[in-house]
Write a protein that holds these residues in place. Structure first.
Motif, PDB file in Angstrom:
ATOM      1  N   VAL A  94     -85.274  76.261  65.297  1.00 39.63           N
ATOM      2  CA  VAL A  94     -84.286  76.608  64.468  1.00 39.63           C
ATOM      3  C   VAL A  94     -83.022  76.357  65.160  1.00 39.63           C
ATOM      4  O   VAL A  94     -82.771  77.451  65.923  1.00 39.63           O
ATOM      5  CB  VAL A  94     -84.143  77.640  63.466  1.00 39.63           C
ATOM      6  CG1 VAL A  94     -82.898  77.821  62.567  1.00 39.63           C
ATOM      7  CG2 VAL A  94     -85.348  77.790  62.549  1.00 39.63           C
ATOM      8  N   SER A  97     -78.538  78.379  61.538  1.00 38.87           N
ATOM      9  CA  SER A  97     -78.948  78.953  60.354  1.00 38.87           C
ATOM     10  C   SER A  97     -77.788  79.522  59.517  1.00 38.87           C
ATOM     11  O   SER A  97     -77.045  80.328  60.204  1.00 38.87           O
ATOM     12  CB  SER A  97     -80.138  79.648  60.599  1.00 38.87           C
ATOM     13  OG  SER A  97     -80.513  80.438  59.320  1.00 38.87           O
ATOM     14  N   GLU A 107     -80.889  75.635  57.141  1.00 39.94           N
ATOM     15  CA  GLU A 107     -81.340  75.389  58.663  1.00 39.94           C
ATOM     16  C   GLU A 107     -81.182  74.099  59.218  1.00 39.94           C
ATOM     17  O   GLU A 107     -81.627  73.063  58.495  1.00 39.94           O
ATOM     18  CB  GLU A 107     -82.647  76.121  58.696  1.00 39.94           C
ATOM     19  CG  GLU A 107     -82.837  77.492  58.248  1.00 39.94           C
ATOM     20  CD  GLU A 107     -84.280  78.125  58.603  1.00 39.94           C
ATOM     21  OE1 GLU A 107     -84.648  79.309  58.814  1.00 39.94           O
ATOM     22  OE2 GLU A 107     -85.105  77.321  58.643  1.00 39.94           O
ATOM     23  N   ARG A 108     -80.792  73.966  60.459  1.00 39.11           N
ATOM     24  CA  ARG A 108     -81.152  72.718  61.082  1.00 39.11           C
ATOM     25  C   ARG A 108     -82.319  72.927  61.955  1.00 39.11           C
ATOM     26  O   ARG A 108     -82.454  73.888  62.883  1.00 39.11           O
ATOM     27  CB  ARG A 108     -79.907  72.228  61.950  1.00 39.11           C
ATOM     28  CG  ARG A 108     -78.808  72.002  61.070  1.00 39.11           C
ATOM     29  CD  ARG A 108     -77.629  71.476  62.077  1.00 39.11           C
ATOM     30  NE  ARG A 108     -77.938  70.130  62.302  1.00 39.11           N
ATOM     31  CZ  ARG A 108     -77.053  69.525  63.208  1.00 39.11           C
ATOM     32  NH1 ARG A 108     -75.775  70.117  63.576  1.00 39.11           N
ATOM     33  NH2 ARG A 108     -77.337  68.209  63.733  1.00 39.11           N
ATOM     34  N   VAL A 109     -83.452  72.411  61.953  1.00 35.72           N
ATOM     35  CA  VAL A 109     -84.698  72.458  62.660  1.00 35.72           C
ATOM     36  C   VAL A 109     -85.332  71.200  63.379  1.00 35.72           C
ATOM     37  O   VAL A 109     -84.862  70.196  62.780  1.00 35.72           O
ATOM     38  CB  VAL A 109     -85.748  72.752  61.709  1.00 35.72           C
ATOM     39  CG1 VAL A 109     -87.085  73.243  62.270  1.00 35.72           C
ATOM     40  CG2 VAL A 109     -85.025  73.858  60.641  1.00 35.72           C
ATOM     41  N   THR A 373     -82.831  66.665  64.763  1.00 34.41           N
ATOM     42  CA  THR A 373     -82.671  67.954  64.376  1.00 34.41           C
ATOM     43  C   THR A 373     -82.559  67.427  62.576  1.00 34.41           C
ATOM     44  O   THR A 373     -81.933  66.332  62.310  1.00 34.41           O
ATOM     45  CB  THR A 373     -81.408  68.716  64.343  1.00 34.41           C
ATOM     46  OG1 THR A 373     -80.192  67.976  64.384  1.00 34.41           O
ATOM     47  CG2 THR A 373     -81.635  69.328  65.916  1.00 34.41           C
TER      48      THR A 373
END
Length: 385
Positions: A94, A97, A107-109, A373
């Motif tokens: 992550v 968030s 979230e950017r994952v 991402t």
């Protein structure tokens, strides 16, 4: 050729989906298993490499050095693979968030890119390291090495599980078809000479990250510690001259040039000094230019550099920070050898190459650079008004 390209890409797509389902430990184990096989099959791989070397007789020393595999180099490859397996897994990390006013949790994952087509020349160790980096980061790999390393690459790829890593035959027509498959191949990484990279960039419909040549400079400022400067130049030029982060041009401030240049020539009697700017020699040759201060050095780099690696030797922090700020390169160093622009030296483990473009990656490409991402949003029934 079109059918062959589609079959390779479709097998890789299926493999990428399989990898996406695997836990991190299982992907790491795939890399460890490949390292074990490389050690067990070392004699077989060296024999295959000897076949390639025999076919390459007559090539220059730098070419043969890049092509050669022996027991110590294979041991190094196996160690590099184990280092990759031990690295933190970027997939699922992550990056950011936050909570939106409407209650959505955003979230950017990190996620795998998918299918990576790697095109490269001469260096078979790249085959194993690129395959390991792709597997560890959840990507399927299509590896298209040069014909000069065909047998070596085949022996190394055989150490990886089938379909996760596939060898692409060195056929120009087949490569051309693969480059058109923008919906099935997610990223193309060419690594080689300028003509190869230009060909790929001009023909490809697949996104391309370029790994152009390394025309690397070191500027010795007027206030530099000359003992240090000499060590940096000798290391950058002679430690391994046939690699892309080797030093190719020394910029000497006019205030110290007259006294320092003879000393430098004495320290490197095996090196030819010249004034051929903008050239990647990959040999025991170095260009030298006398400049009037940092401004001229920075202008010279802007004109002749390749956005790969640039270094400054100075005691002046403000001058170093100006150099770092104004020089456009994937790695800028202060009082350090250009040879440090390397994935392993910068803590990334192995690298798949050094990007000199700015499409999501700039500099050595390790595991994180083989991911993207994406947004993951969690709600409880929100609708957009």
């Amino acid at each position: 050729m079109k059918l062959s390209a589609m079959e390779l890409a479709q097998r890789a797509q299926v493999a990428a989906r399989r990898l996406a389902k695997l836990p991190s430990a299982d992907r790491a184990q795939l890399v460890l298993d490949a390292a074990d096989r490389i050690e067990r099959r070392a004699a077989e791989i060296v024999s295959a490499n000897e076949t390639d070397l025999a076919r390459a007789r007559g090539e220059n020393a730098a070419f043969l050095d890049r092509l050669r595999l022996d027991a110590p180099r294979l041991a190094g490859v196996a160690r590099a693979l184990r280092d990759v397996a031990a690295l933190p897994d970027p997939v699922g990390e992550v990056v950011e968030s936050y909570q939106r006013p409407n209650g959505l949790h955003v979230e950017r994952v990190r996620a795998p890119l998918g299918v990576i087509l790697m095109i490269y020349e001469a260096r078979p160790n790249v085959t194993a390291e690129a395959a390991a980096l792709c597997l560890r980061s959840g990507n399927a790999a299509l590896l298209r090495g040069g014909s000069e390393a065909l047998q070596s690459n085949a022996a190394l790829i055989a150490c990886f599980e089938e379909d996760f890593v596939q060898q692409v035959p060195p056929d120009r027509a087949l490569l051309d078809e693969l480059l058109q498959l923008e919906g099935q191949i997610d990223l193309c990484i060419p690594r080689g000479g300028p003509s190869l990279i230009r060909f790929i960039a001009e023909r490809s419909r697949v996104p391309v990250i370029k790994h152009y040549q390394g025309v690397c400079h070191l500027y010795v400022a007027a206030d530099a510690d000359l003992e240090m400067a000499q060590e940096l130049i000798v290391n950058g030029k002679t430690q391994r001259p046939a690699v892309c982060n080797a030093l190719e041009c020394v910029l000497l401030d006019r205030e110290i040039a007259a006294s320092f240049l003879p000393r430098l020539q004495k320290a490197m009697p095996q090196v030819e000094f010249n004034a051929e700017y903008g050239v990647e020699f990959l040999d025991l040759k170095v260009a030298v230019k006398v400049v009037d201060g940092a401004g001229e050095a920075i202008d010279h780099i802007a004109r002749f550099g390749s956005r790969h690696t640039e270094s400054i030797c100075t005691r002046d922090r403000a001058l170093a920070e100006r150099f770092i700020r104004e020089v456009d390169a994937s790695c800028v160093l202060w009082n350090a050898s250009t040879r440090f622009n390397d994935g392993g030296e910068l803590g990334l483990g192995s690298e798949i190459g050094i990007s000199t473009s700015k499409l999501h990656a700039y500099g050595p490409m390790g595991l994180r650079e083989l991911t993207c991402t994406r947004f993951v949003v969690r709600g409880d029934g929100q609708v957009r008004p």
